[in-house]
Design a protein around this motif. Structure first.
Motif, PDB file in Angstrom:
ATOM      1  N   LEU A   1      -4.997   8.130  -6.322  1.00  0.00           N
ATOM      2  CA  LEU A   1      -6.201   8.121  -5.491  1.00  0.00           C
ATOM      3  C   LEU A   1      -6.010   8.972  -4.241  1.00  0.00           C
ATOM      4  CD1 LEU A   1      -7.200   4.343  -5.686  1.00  0.00           C
ATOM      5  CD2 LEU A   1      -8.068   6.239  -7.051  1.00  0.00           C
TER       6      LEU A   1
ATOM      7  N   GLN B   1      -3.011   9.170  -2.555  1.00  0.00           N
ATOM      8  CA  GLN B   1      -2.140   8.490  -1.601  1.00  0.00           C
ATOM      9  C   GLN B   1      -1.018   9.384  -1.088  1.00  0.00           C
ATOM     10  OE1 GLN B   1      -2.813   7.650  -4.799  1.00  0.00           O
ATOM     11  NE2 GLN B   1      -1.240   6.328  -5.655  1.00  0.00           N
TER      12      GLN B   1
ATOM     13  N   ARG C   1      -8.840  11.108  -8.245  1.00  0.00           N
ATOM     14  CA  ARG C   1      -9.270  11.498  -6.905  1.00  0.00           C
ATOM     15  C   ARG C   1     -10.740  11.916  -6.851  1.00  0.00           C
ATOM     16  NH1 ARG C   1      -4.660  15.744  -5.535  1.00  0.00           N
ATOM     17  NH2 ARG C   1      -4.941  16.054  -7.792  1.00  0.00           N
TER      18      ARG C   1
ATOM     19  N   PHE D   1     -12.958   8.934  -7.494  1.00  0.00           N
ATOM     20  CA  PHE D   1     -12.883   8.023  -6.356  1.00  0.00           C
ATOM     21  C   PHE D   1     -13.841   8.449  -5.244  1.00  0.00           C
ATOM     22  CE2 PHE D   1     -10.387   7.008  -2.325  1.00  0.00           C
ATOM     23  CZ  PHE D   1     -10.844   5.699  -2.251  1.00  0.00           C
TER      24      PHE D   1
ATOM     25  N   THR E   1      -9.427   0.585   2.002  1.00  0.00           N
ATOM     26  CA  THR E   1      -8.765  -0.165   0.930  1.00  0.00           C
ATOM     27  C   THR E   1      -9.791  -0.819   0.009  1.00  0.00           C
ATOM     28  OG1 THR E   1      -6.790  -0.610   2.258  1.00  0.00           O
ATOM     29  CG2 THR E   1      -7.227  -2.105   0.439  1.00  0.00           C
TER      30      THR E   1
ATOM     31  N   ALA F   1     -11.343   1.247  -2.868  1.00  0.00           N
ATOM     32  CA  ALA F   1     -10.461   1.725  -3.930  1.00  0.00           C
ATOM     33  C   ALA F   1     -10.285   0.705  -5.043  1.00  0.00           C
ATOM     34  CB  ALA F   1      -9.096   2.089  -3.347  1.00  0.00           C
TER      35      ALA F   1
ATOM     36  N   ASN G   1      -4.774   5.915   0.365  1.00  0.00           N
ATOM     37  CA  ASN G   1      -5.527   6.689  -0.607  1.00  0.00           C
ATOM     38  C   ASN G   1      -6.155   7.872   0.127  1.00  0.00           C
ATOM     39  OD1 ASN G   1      -8.140   5.818   0.492  1.00  0.00           O
ATOM     40  ND2 ASN G   1      -7.752   3.855  -0.532  1.00  0.00           N
TER      41      ASN G   1
END
Length: 406
Positions: free
Chosen positions: A40, A42, A69, A72, A95, A98, A186
């Motif tokens: 994602l 990170q 990604r 997302f 958070t 996600a 993320n």
């Protein structure tokens, strides 16, 4: 005795907690474990997660490492940003947003491999257990959910390390000591919680920050940036067309350099307790400000004010894990309808942690210089109309005043 489980899909990072969980699932349930690691954005190398899973006996075809990604940002972050969502007026929900995507992909994998259960590494004190599991049950109502932190007796980091050593699970030397705080990252943000951050009076140590440069070291001159929007979503930065994930990546780079997006927050968790966390959301902070600025030109007052009334409810639904609920989808439909003509360009200056709007323009602007001007408006607005407007709105107040004054 544990329920009979044949195959379980584990949300797997390759860190100490989920590595212990993998082995614990194999031992406790005698089942085959399928690992799923989501990229994602990170910023971590995900190859070690594959190696760790292989080392612990997971078959190669049952190791899933997916680059999510673009999905997302396009399907989760951008829809949330259209709502200008802020939990408790401040938190950009990095958070929270996600978790539904991870849950969705876990369920998809469970169906692909014929698994009868899913598992996660969230603790029994936090919000993530709720977010993951509400997502699981919304998408697969009869799925079995295994939450090890609510089942096992490994109640400390020392116990986890002891379990790992007894089961030949590699523990890097830098993971053997007590972690000063925990992080989750993320493409939208990095959150830091626990240990050195638990005292809300204690200042956040400098070493906690990872996504934003120190304000003292930030450039001494402001940087000008433009963001272009189409249908309520960002499509270009400084005139360069970018995909959703690349656009947020670019804004993260800009925000990091100028120390933008730090938030020290004491929030109300869904499970009932208050917690203190440090959130770094550099690109999201810039994007949020720009989106509101373009809406100022393009949204009618009634629509804009209604959106602001709906926003706290929307943000609470995302924070609490109800992304797949009908009420969130209903709100999303209304919000998305409002964005049809949210097109245009916003100009900003970034400086020492601040985001400053310096201009906005749109082909669908509702702003009329001719009407609003303090100079001669050539008959565009008859100021005498205001008298009747004021008297009509004052009527009930005058009636109340007459009554109360006898």
């Amino acid at each position: 005795m544990a329920d009979k489980i044949n195959r379980v899909v584990l949300a797997f990072s390759g860190g100490l907690d989920t590595s212990v969980i993998l082995k614990w699932l194999q031992q406790t349930y005698g089942c085959e474990v399928v690992t799923f690691t989501a990229d994602l954005g990170q910023g971590e190398e995900l190859g070690p997660a594959r190696h760790k899973a292989e080392l612990m006996g997971v078959r190669a075809e049952h190791i899933f490492i997916d680059d999510l990604r673009e999905e997302f940002v396009a399907d989760y972050v951008f829809p949330m940003m259209r709502a200008n969502a802020l939990y408790e007026g401040l938190y950009l929900l990095g958070t929270s947003i996600a978790r539904p995507l991870i849950a969705k992909r876990q369920i998809e994998i469970a169906r692909e491999v014929g698994a009868d259960a899913v598992s996660h590494g969230a603790t029994g004190k936090g919000n993530d257990q709720v977010r993951f599991e509400l997502g699981y049950y919304a998408l697969a109502p009869d799925i079995k959910v295994i939450a090890p932190w609510r089942e096992w007796d490994l109640g400390s980091r020392t116990a986890l390390i002891d379990f790992a050593e007894k089961n030949q699970i590699p523990v890097p030397k830098d993971k053997r000591g007590e972690s000063p705080f925990s992080t989750d990252a993320n493409l939208l943000h990095t959150s830091s919680e626990g240990k050195v951050l638990e005292d809300p009076w204690a200042e956040v140590p400098d070493y906690v920050y990872s996504r934003t440069d120190d304000l003292v070291a930030a450039p001494d001159a402001p940087e000008e940036v433009t963001i272009e929007f189409k249908g309520g979503d960002g499509v270009a930065v400084n005139g360069e067309a970018l995909s959703p994930a690349m656009l947020l990546t670019k804004l993260n780079e800009l925000g990091k350099r100028h120390g933008i997006g730090r938030l020290d927050l004491v929030e109300n968790r869904f499970v009932g307790m208050k917690s203190r966390g440090m959130y770094e959301t550099p690109g999201g902070t810039i994007y949020h400000a720009a989106h509101r600025a373009i809406e100022q030109l393009t949204l009618d007052r009634g629509a804009a004010h209604l959106k602001d009334e709906l926003m706290p409810r929307y943000a609470e639904l995302v924070y609490n894990g109800f992304w797949f609920s009908p009420e969130r989808e209903m709100l999303q439909a209304a919000i998305d309808h409002s964005q049809a003509k949210v097109d245009g360009t916003v100009r900003l200056k970034l400086y020492k942690g601040g985001v400053h709007i310096t201009g906005r323009k749109s082909p669908h602007s509702l702003y009329s210089e001719k009407v609003v001007t303090f100079e001669d408006d050539a008959g565009a607005y008859d100021q005498r109309d205001a008298e009747g407007f004021i008297k009509l709105n004052a009527l009930r107040l005058r009636l109340l005043g007459r009554r109360d004054q006898g």
